[in-house]
Design an enzyme around this catalytic site. Structure first.
Site, PDB file in Angstrom:
ATOM      1  N   THR A 186       0.830 -13.099  20.384  1.00  0.00           N
ATOM      2  CA  THR A 186      -0.692 -12.654  19.946  1.00  0.00           C
ATOM      3  C   THR A 186      -0.961 -12.847  18.550  1.00  0.00           C
ATOM      4  O   THR A 186       0.509 -13.254  18.020  1.00  0.00           O
ATOM      5  CB  THR A 186      -0.808 -11.349  20.310  1.00  0.00           C
ATOM      6  OG1 THR A 186      -0.850 -10.930  21.746  1.00  0.00           O
ATOM      7  CG2 THR A 186      -1.297 -10.734  19.028  1.00  0.00           C
ATOM      8  N   ASP A 217      -3.660  -3.900  24.549  1.00  0.00           N
ATOM      9  CA  ASP A 217      -4.029  -3.032  23.350  1.00  0.00           C
ATOM     10  C   ASP A 217      -4.293  -3.529  22.295  1.00  0.00           C
ATOM     11  O   ASP A 217      -5.087  -2.772  21.252  1.00  0.00           O
ATOM     12  CB  ASP A 217      -2.537  -2.499  22.863  1.00  0.00           C
ATOM     13  CG  ASP A 217      -1.663  -3.913  22.166  1.00  0.00           C
ATOM     14  OD1 ASP A 217      -1.326  -4.528  23.663  1.00  0.00           O
ATOM     15  OD2 ASP A 217      -1.629  -4.523  21.006  1.00  0.00           O
ATOM     16  N   GLY A 238       3.188  -7.453  21.352  1.00  0.00           N
ATOM     17  CA  GLY A 238       4.046  -7.343  22.323  1.00  0.00           C
ATOM     18  C   GLY A 238       3.617  -6.655  23.515  1.00  0.00           C
ATOM     19  O   GLY A 238       2.463  -7.180  24.199  1.00  0.00           O
ATOM     20  N   GLY A 240       1.122  -5.012  25.917  1.00  0.00           N
ATOM     21  CA  GLY A 240      -0.245  -3.888  25.667  1.00  0.00           C
ATOM     22  C   GLY A 240      -0.036  -2.534  26.390  1.00  0.00           C
ATOM     23  O   GLY A 240      -0.143  -1.312  25.993  1.00  0.00           O
TER      24      GLY A 240
END
Ligand code: ASP
Length: 338
Positions: A186, A217, A238, A240
């Protein structure tokens, strides 16, 4: 004296053979991203413009799990989440969409052109884009992502995927037969401009092999990002589900508000997460209005690059041994217990 600048991240996680081979390309993309954002800040541009520009560079790079390089869900589709928030608490997010090559810009349109904070679903986002005069554009997976998908599905069918343990039970309804890829790339950015306004942004294809419809997230304000001129800005990466549980970026900003410096706030929030849920699941970057910054992770790596007015050059750190440039943290609350 206050500083201005930007930190970008390209995801937290562990190294795989292919991600190791890509380190030079990743470093280059991170550097270009930080420079794109910093150039805007240097010319008195806003932190919002800087964060959007920096994230667009990474979305377009095809290297990270965002935009053109997005990972695929269980059914092999691209569905992206993204969010942006500035220090005035303006924010916008999109979830589960594949209608633009730059989801961060779409999230900004939600923030600036609608009365909402989050719009979800490709069909709905297509209509939203059209209402603003934009032609929706559907991304196709890259060759690399398609072959990673086939390999991941093979592993999943063998029962060798550690992520999503509960999803195994649900697989029969998604596949005729009975599918953790550990690359989490991400992208995100936090910046502070010459007017001392902060902004945070994040963009992702989500986790490999997620169930269709899953929202991570990166679409949730407070979890994947948070920003407030009274505290600072944070962007997470990381797993979520864990980041959402801990409201990780809001936690970082709450710690900043209590007087911690950005480094201590990042370390504190990651430490709270690790104590509650174990290690290996997240990384976070943060900045405050004075231009102090921090980053922390409980994973093997957090790919990141920094460019500040007070630094002579862009710093890029990917390997666990690569440190960050001087972090202007106060260390005032060093002894605080988490
Ligand atoms: N946080 C993202 C998600 O769970 C993935 C990542 O950061 O790599 O969708």
């Amino acid at each position: 004296m206050s500083d201005f600048g930007i930190i970008v991240h390209g995801g937290a996680g562990s190294f795989t053979a292919s991600s190791r081979a890509e380190i030079p390309a990743r470093k280059n993309a991170l550097k270009l991203s930080a420079i794109a954002g910093y150039t805007i800040l240097r010319r008195r541009g806003s932190s919002t413009d800087a964060v959007e520009a920096a994230i667009k560079v990474m979305e377009d790079s095809k290297i990270f799990n965002a935009g053109s390089g997005s990972s695929l869900d269980l059914e092999g589709n691209i569905t992206m989440d993204a969010a942006i928030m500035n220090g005035k608490l303006d924010c916008g997010a999109i979830a589960g969409g594949n209608v633009s090559k730059n989801p961060i810009s779409l999230a900004r349109l939600v923030m600036e052109k609608s009365d909402h904070v989050l719009i979800a679903g490709s069909e709905q986002l297509r209509r939203f884009s059209r209402s603003l005069g934009f032609s929706p554009m559907e991304l196709r997976p890259t060759h690399q992502r398609l072959s990673q998908y086939s390999a991941n599905i093979r592993l999943m069918k063998k029962g060798a995927v550690r992520a999503w343990p509960n999803n195994y039970r649900l697989l029969k309804s998604y596949f005729p037969e009975n599918p953790s890829p550990s690359e989490n790339d991400t992208v995100g950015a936090v910046a502070v401009d010459k007017e001392s306004h902060v902004c945070a942004g994040v963009s992702t294809g989500g986790r490999w092999l997620k169930l269709p419809g899953r929202v991570g997230d990166s679409a949730i304000i407070g979890a994947g990002i948070y920003a407030d001129d009274n505290s600072g800005a944070a962007s997470a990466t990381g797993m979520g589900e864990e980041i959402i549980r801990m409201c990780l970026c809001k936690t970082v900003c709450d710690l900043l508000k209590k007087g911690l410096g950005p480094q201590e706030a990042c370390d504190g929030a990651i430490s709270i997460l690790t104590k509650a849920r174990g290690a290996g699941n997240a990384g976070v970057i943060a900045i405050d209005k004075f231009g102090r910054f921090g980053s922390s992770r409980n994973t093997q790596m957090l790919q990141r690059a920094f460019m500040f007015n007070s630094l002579a050059k862009t710093h890029v750190a990917v390997l666990p041994t690569e440190g960050d440039p001087k972090q202007r943290s106060q260390n005032k609350f060093k002894d605080l217990m988490f």
